[in-house]
Design a protein around this motif. Structure first.
Motif, mmCIF file in Angstrom:
data_model
loop_
_atom_site.group_PDB
_atom_site.id
_atom_site.type_symbol
_atom_site.label_atom_id
_atom_site.label_comp_id
_atom_site.label_asym_id
_atom_site.label_seq_id
_atom_site.Cartn_x
_atom_site.Cartn_y
_atom_site.Cartn_z
ATOM 1 N N PRO A 36 0.828 -1.212 0.000
ATOM 2 C CA PRO A 36 0.000 0.000 0.000
ATOM 3 C C PRO A 36 0.864 1.265 0.000
ATOM 4 C CG PRO A 36 -0.650 -1.487 1.777
ATOM 5 C CD PRO A 36 0.613 -2.031 1.196
ATOM 6 N N LEU A 37 0.334 2.315 -0.599
ATOM 7 C CA LEU A 37 0.938 3.644 -0.512
ATOM 8 C C LEU A 37 0.010 4.503 0.334
ATOM 9 C CD1 LEU A 37 2.268 4.621 -4.054
ATOM 10 C CD2 LEU A 37 3.579 4.371 -1.955
ATOM 11 N N GLU A 58 8.797 9.967 0.262
ATOM 12 C CA GLU A 58 9.330 8.888 -0.575
ATOM 13 C C GLU A 58 8.659 8.887 -1.949
ATOM 14 O OE1 GLU A 58 10.014 4.069 -0.319
ATOM 15 O OE2 GLU A 58 8.302 4.932 0.756
ATOM 16 N N PHE A 59 7.340 9.104 -1.956
ATOM 17 C CA PHE A 59 6.583 9.163 -3.205
ATOM 18 C C PHE A 59 7.085 10.315 -4.079
ATOM 19 C CE2 PHE A 59 2.688 10.505 -5.544
ATOM 20 C CZ PHE A 59 2.523 9.367 -6.314
ATOM 21 N N LEU A 60 7.321 11.476 -3.477
ATOM 22 C CA LEU A 60 7.820 12.627 -4.215
ATOM 23 C C LEU A 60 9.215 12.345 -4.783
ATOM 24 C CD1 LEU A 60 7.588 15.545 -5.191
ATOM 25 C CD2 LEU A 60 8.489 16.260 -2.955
ATOM 26 N N ALA A 61 10.097 11.728 -4.002
ATOM 27 C CA ALA A 61 11.433 11.384 -4.495
ATOM 28 C C ALA A 61 11.336 10.433 -5.689
ATOM 29 C CB ALA A 61 12.270 10.761 -3.376
ATOM 30 N N HIS A 62 10.420 9.489 -5.606
ATOM 31 C CA HIS A 62 10.186 8.560 -6.719
ATOM 32 C C HIS A 62 9.681 9.323 -7.945
ATOM 33 C CE1 HIS A 62 8.028 5.680 -9.166
ATOM 34 N NE2 HIS A 62 6.867 6.046 -8.679
ATOM 35 N N MET A 63 8.728 10.212 -7.750
ATOM 36 C CA MET A 63 8.217 11.007 -8.873
ATOM 37 C C MET A 63 9.335 11.852 -9.479
ATOM 38 S SD MET A 63 5.095 10.745 -9.931
ATOM 39 C CE MET A 63 5.324 8.979 -9.800
ATOM 40 N N GLY A 91 2.138 0.730 -4.124
ATOM 41 C CA GLY A 91 3.468 0.971 -4.663
ATOM 42 C C GLY A 91 4.134 -0.320 -5.075
ATOM 43 N N ILE A 92 5.001 -0.211 -6.052
ATOM 44 C CA ILE A 92 5.851 -1.326 -6.471
ATOM 45 C C ILE A 92 7.266 -0.973 -6.015
ATOM 46 C CG2 ILE A 92 6.838 -2.587 -8.417
ATOM 47 C CD1 ILE A 92 4.235 -1.924 -9.971
ATOM 48 N N ARG A 93 7.857 -1.861 -5.232
ATOM 49 C CA ARG A 93 9.222 -1.655 -4.741
ATOM 50 C C ARG A 93 10.137 -2.686 -5.379
ATOM 51 N NH1 ARG A 93 9.249 1.776 -0.577
ATOM 52 N NH2 ARG A 93 7.247 2.186 0.413
ATOM 53 N N LEU A 94 11.309 -2.234 -5.755
ATOM 54 C CA LEU A 94 12.339 -3.107 -6.304
ATOM 55 C C LEU A 94 13.562 -2.942 -5.421
ATOM 56 C CD1 LEU A 94 13.180 -5.025 -8.607
ATOM 57 C CD2 LEU A 94 13.909 -2.999 -9.890
ATOM 58 N N ASP A 95 13.982 -4.031 -4.799
ATOM 59 C CA ASP A 95 15.099 -4.000 -3.841
ATOM 60 C C ASP A 95 14.885 -2.920 -2.776
ATOM 61 O OD1 ASP A 95 16.393 -6.098 -5.184
ATOM 62 O OD2 ASP A 95 17.405 -4.701 -6.540
ATOM 63 N N THR A 127 13.229 -0.082 -2.953
ATOM 64 C CA THR A 127 13.028 1.283 -3.434
ATOM 65 C C THR A 127 11.720 1.382 -4.209
ATOM 66 O OG1 THR A 127 15.414 1.617 -3.614
ATOM 67 C CG2 THR A 127 14.016 3.110 -4.880
ATOM 68 N N LEU A 128 10.932 2.413 -3.909
ATOM 69 C CA LEU A 128 9.686 2.654 -4.638
ATOM 70 C C LEU A 128 10.018 3.035 -6.071
ATOM 71 C CD1 LEU A 128 6.581 2.913 -4.435
ATOM 72 C CD2 LEU A 128 6.948 5.330 -3.844
ATOM 73 N N VAL A 129 9.529 2.240 -7.047
ATOM 74 C CA VAL A 129 9.844 2.468 -8.453
ATOM 75 C C VAL A 129 8.609 2.619 -9.337
ATOM 76 C CG1 VAL A 129 12.114 1.341 -8.348
ATOM 77 C CG2 VAL A 129 10.068 -0.013 -8.935
ATOM 78 N N GLY A 130 7.422 2.429 -8.765
ATOM 79 C CA GLY A 130 6.211 2.533 -9.574
ATOM 80 C C GLY A 130 5.002 2.188 -8.743
ATOM 81 N N GLY A 131 3.899 1.979 -9.429
ATOM 82 C CA GLY A 131 2.699 1.622 -8.707
ATOM 83 C C GLY A 131 1.555 1.238 -9.627
ATOM 84 N N VAL A 132 0.534 0.723 -8.984
ATOM 85 C CA VAL A 132 -0.727 0.387 -9.644
ATOM 86 C C VAL A 132 -1.845 0.905 -8.753
ATOM 87 C CG1 VAL A 132 0.089 -1.615 -10.961
ATOM 88 C CG2 VAL A 132 -0.705 -1.929 -8.613
ATOM 89 N N LEU A 133 -2.990 1.121 -9.366
ATOM 90 C CA LEU A 133 -4.096 1.650 -8.581
ATOM 91 C C LEU A 133 -5.433 1.256 -9.174
ATOM 92 C CD1 LEU A 133 -5.093 4.174 -10.523
ATOM 93 C CD2 LEU A 133 -3.268 5.375 -9.365
ATOM 94 N N PHE A 134 -6.428 1.314 -8.327
ATOM 95 C CA PHE A 134 -7.810 1.302 -8.788
ATOM 96 C C PHE A 134 -8.185 2.771 -8.882
ATOM 97 C CE2 PHE A 134 -7.932 -2.892 -6.568
ATOM 98 C CZ PHE A 134 -8.289 -3.670 -7.662
ATOM 99 N N ARG A 135 -8.111 3.342 -10.068
ATOM 100 C CA ARG A 135 -8.445 4.752 -10.245
ATOM 101 C C ARG A 135 -9.916 4.969 -9.936
ATOM 102 N NH1 ARG A 135 -9.965 8.866 -13.248
ATOM 103 N NH2 ARG A 135 -10.889 7.724 -14.956
#
Length: 189
Positions: free
Chosen positions: A18-19, A26-31, A74-78, A80-88
């Motif tokens: 979850p995000l 963290e979300f802003l740094a990823h963006m 959020g999708i984390r790789l190792d 680190t937050l690198v992306g995400g999916v959502l129910f818009r």
């Protein structure tokens, strides 16, 4: 915090989680890392231009989750937050929802979005009784169109110049999968 593992072809540790608003920095740094790449087709980077906006965006999804009308992960790789999916959009009463995604360049090509979106679709169909799942994508966003195809979705049609993104009119494609089609696709995968 809970997380669902996502397999990667190269054996790296990836997970779906979850995000929440408290993760706004963290979300802003990823963006910031993916702002140009992600922003080519969707307005998410524009909606999260600073810390207050990032927090407000995540809060809007916390509010949607509380109202059972949307969710964000959020999708984390190792780690680190690198992306995400959502129910818009999510409407259990009508049996419909719309799934969306984004990914920063460092995580592209690993199948993370396809696996993460599949988890969301499976939950929507099997746990919540959703009948129709939609995927709305700019016709120019070939990687996202390919995800829809890998998820067993069918293209319902094109909404010509239905969206304005950064001052340019864009065609949107509507893709969908119905619950029986999803179960058949998942069984064949």
């Amino acid at each position: 915090m809970f997380a669902t593992p996502l397999e990667t072809a190269d054996g790296r540790r990836a997970e779906l989680c979850p995000l929440e608003p408290w993760q706004a920095a963290e979300f802003l740094a990823h963006m910031d890392r993916g702002r140009e790449y992600v922003g080519r087709h969707i307005g998410l980077p524009d909606a999260a231009g600073d810390l207050a906006a990032a927090r407000a965006f995540l809060q809007s999804y916390a509010d949607k989750q509380a109202a059972d009308s949307g969710r964000i992960f959020g999708i984390r790789l190792d780690g680190t937050l690198v992306g995400g999916v959502l129910f818009r959009l999510f409407d259990a009463g009508a049996g419909t929802c719309e799934v969306g995604c984004w990914l920063e360049p460092s995580a592209v090509g690993r199948g993370l979005v396809t696996r993460a979106a599949g988890i969301l679709i499976d939950w929507a169909v099997e746990e919540r009784g959703i009948h129709r799942i939609e995927w709305v994508v700019s016709s120019e966003n070939t990687p996202s169109v390919k995800v829809a195809e890998r998820l067993g979705m069918r293209r319902d049609g094109v909404l010509r110049q239905a969206s304005s993104h950064r001052g340019v009119r864009k065609d949107l494609e509507v893709w969908s999968v119905l619950a029986p089609e999803w179960r058949e696709h998942r069984a064949g995968a």
